[in-house]
Design a protein around this motif. Structure first.
Motif, mmCIF file in Angstrom:
data_model
loop_
_atom_site.group_PDB
_atom_site.id
_atom_site.type_symbol
_atom_site.label_atom_id
_atom_site.label_comp_id
_atom_site.label_asym_id
_atom_site.label_seq_id
_atom_site.Cartn_x
_atom_site.Cartn_y
_atom_site.Cartn_z
ATOM 1 N N ALA A 44 2.598 12.875 13.171
ATOM 2 C CA ALA A 44 2.448 13.282 14.567
ATOM 3 C C ALA A 44 2.369 12.077 15.491
ATOM 4 O O ALA A 44 2.760 12.152 16.658
ATOM 5 C CB ALA A 44 1.199 14.146 14.726
ATOM 6 N N GLU A 45 1.884 10.965 14.964
ATOM 7 C CA GLU A 45 1.792 9.741 15.761
ATOM 8 C C GLU A 45 3.128 9.010 15.834
ATOM 9 O O GLU A 45 3.225 7.959 16.463
ATOM 10 C CB GLU A 45 0.732 8.815 15.167
ATOM 11 N N GLY A 46 4.145 9.553 15.159
ATOM 12 C CA GLY A 46 5.476 8.965 15.242
ATOM 13 C C GLY A 46 5.706 7.813 14.302
ATOM 14 O O GLY A 46 6.571 6.969 14.530
ATOM 15 N N ARG A 47 4.948 7.750 13.215
ATOM 16 C CA ARG A 47 5.163 6.665 12.277
ATOM 17 C C ARG A 47 4.996 7.183 10.853
ATOM 18 O O ARG A 47 4.379 8.200 10.611
ATOM 19 C CB ARG A 47 4.172 5.528 12.516
ATOM 20 N N GLU A 48 5.582 6.454 9.921
ATOM 21 C CA GLU A 48 5.449 6.777 8.512
ATOM 22 C C GLU A 48 4.465 5.802 7.871
ATOM 23 O O GLU A 48 3.886 4.947 8.535
ATOM 24 C CB GLU A 48 6.825 6.685 7.823
ATOM 25 N N LYS A 49 4.301 5.917 6.578
ATOM 26 C CA LYS A 49 3.372 5.032 5.881
ATOM 27 C C LYS A 49 3.889 3.595 5.865
ATOM 28 O O LYS A 49 5.066 3.348 5.606
ATOM 29 C CB LYS A 49 3.166 5.507 4.440
ATOM 30 N N SER A 50 2.969 2.680 6.108
ATOM 31 C CA SER A 50 3.311 1.276 5.982
ATOM 32 C C SER A 50 3.210 0.859 4.520
ATOM 33 O O SER A 50 2.715 1.611 3.672
ATOM 34 C CB SER A 50 2.353 0.436 6.832
ATOM 35 N N THR A 51 3.658 -0.347 4.219
ATOM 36 C CA THR A 51 3.591 -0.854 2.851
ATOM 37 C C THR A 51 2.157 -0.869 2.347
ATOM 38 O O THR A 51 1.858 -0.429 1.241
ATOM 39 C CB THR A 51 4.174 -2.286 2.787
ATOM 40 N N ASN A 52 1.270 -1.373 3.166
ATOM 41 C CA ASN A 52 -0.124 -1.467 2.743
ATOM 42 C C ASN A 52 -0.758 -0.091 2.560
ATOM 43 O O ASN A 52 -1.615 0.098 1.698
ATOM 44 C CB ASN A 52 -0.929 -2.275 3.768
ATOM 45 N N GLU A 53 -0.362 0.873 3.373
ATOM 46 C CA GLU A 53 -0.896 2.225 3.224
ATOM 47 C C GLU A 53 -0.436 2.847 1.914
ATOM 48 O O GLU A 53 -1.200 3.551 1.242
ATOM 49 C CB GLU A 53 -0.477 3.092 4.408
ATOM 50 N N ILE A 54 0.813 2.607 1.556
ATOM 51 C CA ILE A 54 1.319 3.133 0.287
ATOM 52 C C ILE A 54 0.598 2.479 -0.882
ATOM 53 O O ILE A 54 0.200 3.144 -1.847
ATOM 54 C CB ILE A 54 2.839 2.904 0.185
ATOM 55 N N ILE A 55 0.397 1.181 -0.813
ATOM 56 C CA ILE A 55 -0.326 0.482 -1.878
ATOM 57 C C ILE A 55 -1.762 0.991 -1.963
ATOM 58 O O ILE A 55 -2.317 1.153 -3.052
ATOM 59 C CB ILE A 55 -0.286 -1.042 -1.628
ATOM 60 N N ALA A 56 -2.373 1.262 -0.799
ATOM 61 C CA ALA A 56 -3.737 1.796 -0.799
ATOM 62 C C ALA A 56 -3.783 3.164 -1.469
ATOM 63 O O ALA A 56 -4.731 3.475 -2.209
ATOM 64 C CB ALA A 56 -4.259 1.889 0.630
ATOM 65 N N ASP A 57 -2.753 4.007 -1.235
ATOM 66 C CA ASP A 57 -2.695 5.307 -1.901
ATOM 67 C C ASP A 57 -2.584 5.140 -3.416
ATOM 68 O O ASP A 57 -3.241 5.855 -4.183
ATOM 69 C CB ASP A 57 -1.492 6.110 -1.384
ATOM 70 N N ILE A 58 -1.752 4.191 -3.837
ATOM 71 C CA ILE A 58 -1.587 3.953 -5.275
ATOM 72 C C ILE A 58 -2.893 3.459 -5.887
ATOM 73 O O ILE A 58 -3.310 3.922 -6.958
ATOM 74 C CB ILE A 58 -0.451 2.940 -5.514
ATOM 75 N N ARG A 59 -3.544 2.524 -5.224
ATOM 76 C CA ARG A 59 -4.810 1.996 -5.727
ATOM 77 C C ARG A 59 -5.866 3.101 -5.807
ATOM 78 O O ARG A 59 -6.685 3.144 -6.724
ATOM 79 C CB ARG A 59 -5.314 0.859 -4.827
ATOM 80 N N MET A 60 -5.863 4.010 -4.819
ATOM 81 C CA MET A 60 -6.829 5.113 -4.809
ATOM 82 C C MET A 60 -6.668 5.980 -6.053
ATOM 83 O O MET A 60 -7.658 6.333 -6.715
ATOM 84 C CB MET A 60 -6.640 5.947 -3.554
ATOM 85 N N HIS A 61 -5.436 6.319 -6.400
ATOM 86 C CA HIS A 61 -5.210 7.184 -7.552
ATOM 87 C C HIS A 61 -5.448 6.449 -8.868
ATOM 88 O O HIS A 61 -5.913 7.061 -9.842
ATOM 89 C CB HIS A 61 -3.782 7.737 -7.516
ATOM 90 N N LEU A 62 -5.150 5.172 -8.918
ATOM 91 C CA LEU A 62 -5.391 4.418 -10.146
ATOM 92 C C LEU A 62 -6.878 4.184 -10.375
ATOM 93 O O LEU A 62 -7.324 4.054 -11.516
ATOM 94 C CB LEU A 62 -4.654 3.069 -10.089
ATOM 95 N N ARG A 63 -7.647 4.123 -9.288
ATOM 96 C CA ARG A 63 -9.093 3.935 -9.422
ATOM 97 C C ARG A 63 -9.750 5.152 -10.045
ATOM 98 O O ARG A 63 -10.752 5.042 -10.747
ATOM 99 C CB ARG A 63 -9.702 3.655 -8.050
ATOM 100 N N ASP A 64 -9.200 6.328 -9.790
ATOM 101 C CA ASP A 64 -9.746 7.552 -10.367
ATOM 102 C C ASP A 64 -9.175 7.720 -11.776
ATOM 103 O O ASP A 64 -8.029 8.116 -11.950
ATOM 104 C CB ASP A 64 -9.384 8.747 -9.487
ATOM 105 N N ARG A 65 -9.979 7.453 -12.785
ATOM 106 C CA ARG A 65 -9.496 7.457 -14.173
ATOM 107 C C ARG A 65 -9.391 8.870 -14.747
ATOM 108 O O ARG A 65 -9.072 9.015 -15.925
ATOM 109 C CB ARG A 65 -10.432 6.620 -15.047
#
Length: 612
Positions: free
Chosen positions: A462-483
């Motif tokens: 809605a803000e007119g932007r997609e995920k940045s590189t760092n946001e995507i990496i943060a999503d990946i790190r979030m899921h990898l942290r949950d074992r």
């Protein structure tokens, strides 16, 4: 049993009824038991001057059952008003006119010292007493509390039906196949924690441009926690401003459902204004009385509630069609949640049980169970709440745990946005601990983290932007942290077991390349969202040094890995743990979407959101 002073000519008792002393000193019976027990004032009145005084009258109905009613003191000057009110409640008015006049005289002149508090809404009276819509007090009832519900013009659902065991087996257990159902059921329990955690009311809106995917089913499953859940009992968006606030007050500390935004009245401008005004009004927790039904007996209109809504369009689309803009305050009060992806084969279900081939038939089975078993989950939840010590502290700890697992930014707006899902996580953890739902902590966390990420993506779009590189990496790190979805295959692993190789999203491996995560392609696609092209993303991660690849194909982002239990060597995205852990904490924050490098990345790996 209360007797009036012997100096007065009247005496009343439940066994002998209302009597009068005649001139010879003998007591003569006038009618069945009726007694002025005291006076009542409204619980939420701002002051005694603003509080209407009502008379509390106890009596026996025609079946001999004890009843209680309240009426304004001015009615005592009108015999017909008194008699009409008592007759409506089942009281046997004496047949002789002389006795009728004596009854009215007694009610008008009787005095009592009892002081009562009039509760005009359901929910928590205090931290140890909860009032249900049927007038039942759970926990430790407060003396001299009287519940007087408003004369609602809508159908009133039943409060208890079936059994708790039936609800667990036929509603909560099948809900494990749908993240949306698990989230909405947890949110429904969360309405009971709003007062204890001092949280504001809010709204969740689930949407999908596909019809018959299970949006209304999710609403019914959530509603069955508190009361009877049938389609004809759901409220719609065609309410007036007065009824909106009165509905919220009637559902204090309970779930409120507004089904189908397609029922919004008026053109796009009016529809947009309605949803935005509703978001602010519901979150405010206080409204103005407009209708005569409420204003006649009530002075205030306040509430704590969570509203669940559904529709084929997101709120952001409804607002956009009217050429209006969603404010940040609007976005954090009314959250858009995708019901499912456009290509989801089972609608809101991620899977269906063995032996069931039709998700539609599966949904009808759950819907039928919601109409049969209801109300008992909330009753059990409240009963456990009032008996538990340290509840607030534990819930706040679980909310912090969710923020950590979901990698929520410390930005105040982000924390407030995530607070809605953190509340559901705390409520779900309590329901699991008290064996009200048969889920695991891993399933609950996975459902809420995934739904939170999807809701946050809607705001980003809605803000007119997609995920940045760092946001995507943060999503990946979030899921990898949950074992809970990662299986550790190292020989030195501290905790053996975990998900099966088929259910796991990825694996922890260690070889000559060091320690890395082997992530399945389907899992990575689910983590980063359907708007990100994995081919372009893989190249970006490869250039950033996050991926481990085969020496002979350094430009191929995936690597062949042998996993015990899976035949052959399959390709996985192998993410270096060392590189991922060396990312600066500041990289979790959103990059400037206007930077040249980030714009290039967005153009290369993000597609337009379908139907956004």
């Amino acid at each position: 049993m209360n007797y009036h002073d012997t100096a007065t000519p009247f005496k009343t008792s439940p066994d002998r009824g209302l009597r009068i002393r005649d001139r010879h000193g003998k007591w003569r019976r006038i009618c069945d038991y009726v007694e002025v027990a005291g006076e009542a004032r409204e619980e939420q009145a701002s002051s005694a001057a603003n509080s209407k005084v009502l008379v509390v009258i106890n009596f026996n109905d025609s079946h001999g059952q004890r009843q209680q009613t309240t009426m304004a003191r001015r009615y005592l000057l009108k015999p017909r008003e008194i008699l009409g009110e008592l007759m409506d409640k089942g009281f046997n008015v004496p047949p002789r006119d002389r006795d009728v006049k004596l009854l009215c005289t007694y009610l008008r002149t009787a005095t009592a010292t009892g002081q009562y508090t009039l509760a005009c809404r359901t929910g928590w009276i205090n931290r140890r007493c909860y009032l249900r819509p049927d007038g039942e007090f759970l926990g430790r009832p407060t003396p001299h509390i009287i519940y007087r519900a408003a004369n609602s013009q809508t159908l009133s659902p039943k409060i208890n039906g079936g059994s708790l065991k039936g609800w667990i087996e036929q509603v909560a257990t099948p809900a494990r196949h749908s993240k949306l159902l698990m989230v909405f059921i947890s949110v429904s329990f969360g309405t009971l924690l709003l007062e204890r955690l001092d949280l504001e009311s809010f709204l969740l809106h689930t949407f999908s441009k596909r019809s018959s995917v299970g949006k209304t089913l999710a609403e019914l499953a959530a509603l069955s926690v508190h009361c009877e859940a049938k389609r004809n009992l759901l409220h719609h968006w065609d309410f007036t401003k007065a009824s909106r606030e009165e509905l919220a007050a009637e559902h204090c500390d309970r779930l409120l459902v507004f089904d189908e935004t397609g029922h919004l009245i008026g053109d796009s401008n009016h529809a947009s204004a309605t949803v935005q005004e509703t978001a602010f009004r519901i979150a405010a927790g206080v409204g103005r009385l407009r209708s005569a039904v409420w204003a006649k007996e009530h002075k205030t209109c306040t509430w704590r509630t969570v509203v669940i809504s559904s529709g084929e369009r997101a709120i952001v689309q409804i607002v956009d069609e009217a050429n209006r803009q969603r404010l940040q305050g609007d976005q954090v009060r009314l959250l858009d949640i995708p019901a499912c992806s456009d290509k989801a084969p089972y609608g809101v279900f991620e899977s269906v049980p063995e032996g069931i081939t039709s998700p539609k038939r599966f949904a009808k089975r759950i819907q039928g169970a919601c109409a049969l078993h209801y109300g008992h989950p909330a009753r059990e939840f409240v009963t456990r709440m009032v008996a538990m010590h340290g509840l607030t502290k534990r819930c706040r700890q679980w909310m912090r745990t969710f923020n950590l697992k979901a990698t929520v930014s410390k930005n105040s707006w982000e924390r407030r946005f995530a607070e809605r899902f953190a509340l559901a996580y705390a409520a779900g953890r309590l329901a699991i601990e008290w064996e009200i739902v048969p889920w695991s902590q891993r399933e609950l966390l996975d459902a809420l983290v995934t739904t939170y990420a999807a809701a946050r993506s809607v705001v980003r779009l809605a803000e007119g932007r997609e995920k940045s590189t760092n946001e995507i990496i943060a999503d990946i790190r979030m899921h990898l942290r949950d074992r809970s979805r990662i299986r550790d295959l190292r020989l030195t692993a501290r905790h053996k077991g975990g998900p099966t190789v088929e259910d796991a999203d990825g694996f922890i491996k260690e070889d000559e390349h060091g320690v890395y995560y082997a992530v399945k392609k389907a899992a990575l696609a689910r983590w980063v969202g359907e708007n990100v092209d994995l081919t372009s993303l893989g190249k970006q991660l490869l250039d950033g040094g996050y991926l481990i690849t085969d020496k002979r194909s350094r430009r191929v982002p995936t690597k062949q890995v042998q996993i015990p239990g899976i035949a052959g060597r399959r390709r996985y995205y192998c993410i270096s743990r060392e590189r991922l852990s060396n990312v600066k904490k500041s990289s979790r924050a959103t990059q400037n979407p206007n930077s040249v490098g980030n714009r290039a990345f967005l153009l290369s790996c993000c597609r337009a959101h379908a139907g956004a």
